[in-house]
Design a protein around this motif. Structure first.
Motif, PDB file in Angstrom:
ATOM      1  N   LEU A  23       5.266  -2.134   0.372  1.00 36.17           N
ATOM      2  CA  LEU A  23       5.831  -0.712  -0.483  1.00 36.17           C
ATOM      3  C   LEU A  23       5.758  -1.011  -1.624  1.00 36.17           C
ATOM      4  CD1 LEU A  23      10.090  -0.470   1.140  1.00 36.17           C
ATOM      5  CD2 LEU A  23       7.733   1.053   1.718  1.00 36.17           C
ATOM      6  N   ARG A  24       5.190  -2.155  -2.348  1.00 35.62           N
ATOM      7  CA  ARG A  24       5.748  -2.466  -3.765  1.00 35.62           C
ATOM      8  C   ARG A  24       4.107  -2.077  -4.160  1.00 35.62           C
ATOM      9  NH1 ARG A  24       7.446  -4.973  -8.946  1.00 35.62           N
ATOM     10  NH2 ARG A  24       5.579  -5.324  -9.731  1.00 35.62           N
ATOM     11  N   TRP A  25       2.757  -2.186  -3.310  1.00 36.85           N
ATOM     12  CA  TRP A  25       1.539  -2.071  -3.043  1.00 36.85           C
ATOM     13  C   TRP A  25       1.170  -0.602  -3.261  1.00 36.85           C
ATOM     14  CZ3 TRP A  25      -2.801  -0.040  -1.182  1.00 36.85           C
ATOM     15  CH2 TRP A  25      -3.875  -0.402  -1.442  1.00 36.85           C
ATOM     16  N   TRP A  26       1.856  -0.530  -2.304  1.00 39.84           N
ATOM     17  CA  TRP A  26       2.350   0.941  -2.504  1.00 39.84           C
ATOM     18  C   TRP A  26       1.802   2.221  -3.252  1.00 39.84           C
ATOM     19  CZ3 TRP A  26      -2.104   3.720   0.325  1.00 39.84           C
ATOM     20  CH2 TRP A  26      -2.535   3.206   1.374  1.00 39.84           C
ATOM     21  N   TYR A  27       3.721   2.225  -4.257  1.00 39.70           N
ATOM     22  CA  TYR A  27       4.271   2.232  -5.343  1.00 39.70           C
ATOM     23  C   TYR A  27       3.748   2.106  -6.373  1.00 39.70           C
ATOM     24  CZ  TYR A  27       7.995   4.078  -7.964  1.00 39.70           C
ATOM     25  OH  TYR A  27       9.239   5.021  -8.649  1.00 39.70           O
ATOM     26  N   GLU A  28       2.649   1.194  -6.525  1.00 38.95           N
ATOM     27  CA  GLU A  28       1.993   0.785  -7.354  1.00 38.95           C
ATOM     28  C   GLU A  28       0.837   1.550  -7.856  1.00 38.95           C
ATOM     29  OE1 GLU A  28       0.705  -3.109  -7.405  1.00 38.95           O
ATOM     30  OE2 GLU A  28       2.025  -4.109  -7.678  1.00 38.95           O
ATOM     31  N   ALA A  29       0.184   1.877  -6.451  1.00 38.59           N
ATOM     32  CA  ALA A  29      -0.996   2.629  -6.555  1.00 38.59           C
ATOM     33  C   ALA A  29      -0.560   4.190  -6.648  1.00 38.59           C
ATOM     34  CB  ALA A  29      -1.616   2.625  -5.056  1.00 38.59           C
ATOM     35  N   ILE A  30       0.543   4.948  -6.815  1.00 38.48           N
ATOM     36  CA  ILE A  30       1.160   6.544  -7.052  1.00 38.48           C
ATOM     37  C   ILE A  30       1.587   6.269  -8.102  1.00 38.48           C
ATOM     38  CG2 ILE A  30       3.121   7.878  -6.897  1.00 38.48           C
ATOM     39  CD1 ILE A  30       3.173   6.660  -3.707  1.00 38.48           C
ATOM     40  N   VAL A  31       1.944   5.603  -8.104  1.00 39.92           N
ATOM     41  CA  VAL A  31       2.268   5.089 -10.287  1.00 39.92           C
ATOM     42  C   VAL A  31       1.422   4.857 -11.218  1.00 39.92           C
ATOM     43  CG1 VAL A  31       3.562   4.050 -11.891  1.00 39.92           C
ATOM     44  CG2 VAL A  31       4.683   3.933  -9.737  1.00 39.92           C
TER      45      VAL A  31
END
Length: 355
Positions: free
Chosen positions: A33-41
């Motif tokens: 979840l964090r990995w994808w959130y970083e990419a989105i942010v």
């Protein structure tokens, strides 16, 4: 808030014993979840640190001295990027808690012996461990704003991302069974509002960190001629007996597709194949292409994937991955390909707002 999750491909979250998933572990879910959130942010212009460097640390004194009127900026002044403000960092606890309840998953096959698929021409092939499949419920605890961000993130993961580890091997494709009820919590929240709060990150983008403006997504759908379609795929003759018990639920096609893309069609001029496709050695490199196992979908079958198109020639590489003819020939079926390429913040926002 609770989300009822069903697995479409095996889920791998790690466990106490190396090479075995004894249950669904929250820590394995949080990492993805964090990995994808970083990419989105990063794609929305926000600030996301490199978590492997431990750059973010909350400084209470700097927080108190900040003159910013916006809470997000005060936290930035205190040493937290936009991602760590939600997922936590040294001195700052995570703004939410995930709890797995009612875990009704089980290993896809018995024992810890991995499935070894060797496409034509490969002497070693790919080794796929038995992830877990079934349903489970995720209970999300946290303040209202954090829960909404998590819900929106889970929606992205359900539609285009993956949960848990080993996405390059096709693990972690899920469906949220109660999304129609859960989405009501997002009536007054949107990614566009979040992007406005992030503001513009003045620092130059780091090509070594995932940014959704440099990603492509694809979805391939097909209707096989018969139930035994998968058994005729090159390289599957060795594993028919192992795959047969679960072939109506999911079929491990990533090895043969990656073999075709990398070893039959890749051109050296497009970029370094080791950094793009990955390398299993002492200097292990995580590949940038994730393609799922095949799974049943609305009267047919579906395969989906994503590619982090950094460090390669965009146009020819994307043409390769989005070419349905290559998939048709490799799998011996006929299907269609839908793709999505997000190269600007506006394109990414439109993509996220229409999930």
């Amino acid at each position: 808030m609770e989300l009822t999750i069903s697995t479409l491909t095996p889920l791998w979250t790690g466990g106490v014993e190396t090479g075995k998933v004894d249950r669904i572990h929250e820590t394995g879910i949080l990492g993805s979840l964090r990995w994808w959130y970083e990419a989105i942010v990063r794609g929305l212009g926000g600030k996301a640190c490199d978590p492997s460097k431990g750059e973010c640390r909350f400084d209470a004194e700097k927080y108190q001295k900040s003159t910013a009127t916006d809470e997000r900026q005060r936290l930035r002044d205190a040493g937290l990027c936009d991602v760590c403000q939600l997922f936590g960092a040294t001195g700052w606890r995570r703004r939410f808690r995930l709890e797995v309840v009612n875990d009704q998953t089980a290993p896809l096959w018995a024992g810890n012996q991995p499935l070894n698929i060797r496409p034509p021409g490969r002497s070693r092939g790919w080794f796929l461990p038995p992830g877990r499949m079934g349903t489970f419920t995720l209970r999300i605890h946290g303040d209202a704003t954090s829960v909404k961000r998590l819900l929106a993130l889970f929606r992205f993961v359900e539609r285009w991302g993956s949960l848990g580890a080993k996405p390059q091997l096709g693990y972690g494709v899920i469906a949220i069974q109660n999304w129609d009820a859960a989405k009501n919590c997002l009536n007054d929240w949107s990614w566009r509002q979040a992007a406005q709060l992030f503001g513009n990150n003045s620092s130059a983008p780091n090509a070594d960190l995932p940014d959704l403006r440099h990603f492509g997504f694809f979805r391939y759908r097909f209707k096989p001629p018969d139930a035994a379609w998968w058994s005729r795929i090159g390289g599957f003759e060795r594993v028919v007996a192992q795959v047969s018990p679960f072939a109506v639920r999911t079929v491990p096609v990533p090895p043969v597709l990656k073999n075709a893309w990398r070893f039959q069609h890749w051109q050296p001029a497009w970029g370094d194949e080791r950094t793009f496709w990955g390398r299993v050695a002492t200097d292990r490199i995580r590949g940038k292409v994730a393609v799922s196992w095949a799974y049943p979908h609305t009267g047919g079958w579906e395969i989906r994937g994503s590619a982090w198109l950094s460090g390669v020639q965009l146009k020819p590489v994307w043409q390769l991955l989005s070419d349905a003819a290559i998939v048709n020939k490799t799998l011996g079926v006929t299907g269609t390909m839908d793709t999505m390429l997000t190269q600007t913040t506006d394109e990414l926002l439109n993509f996220l707002e229409n999930l």
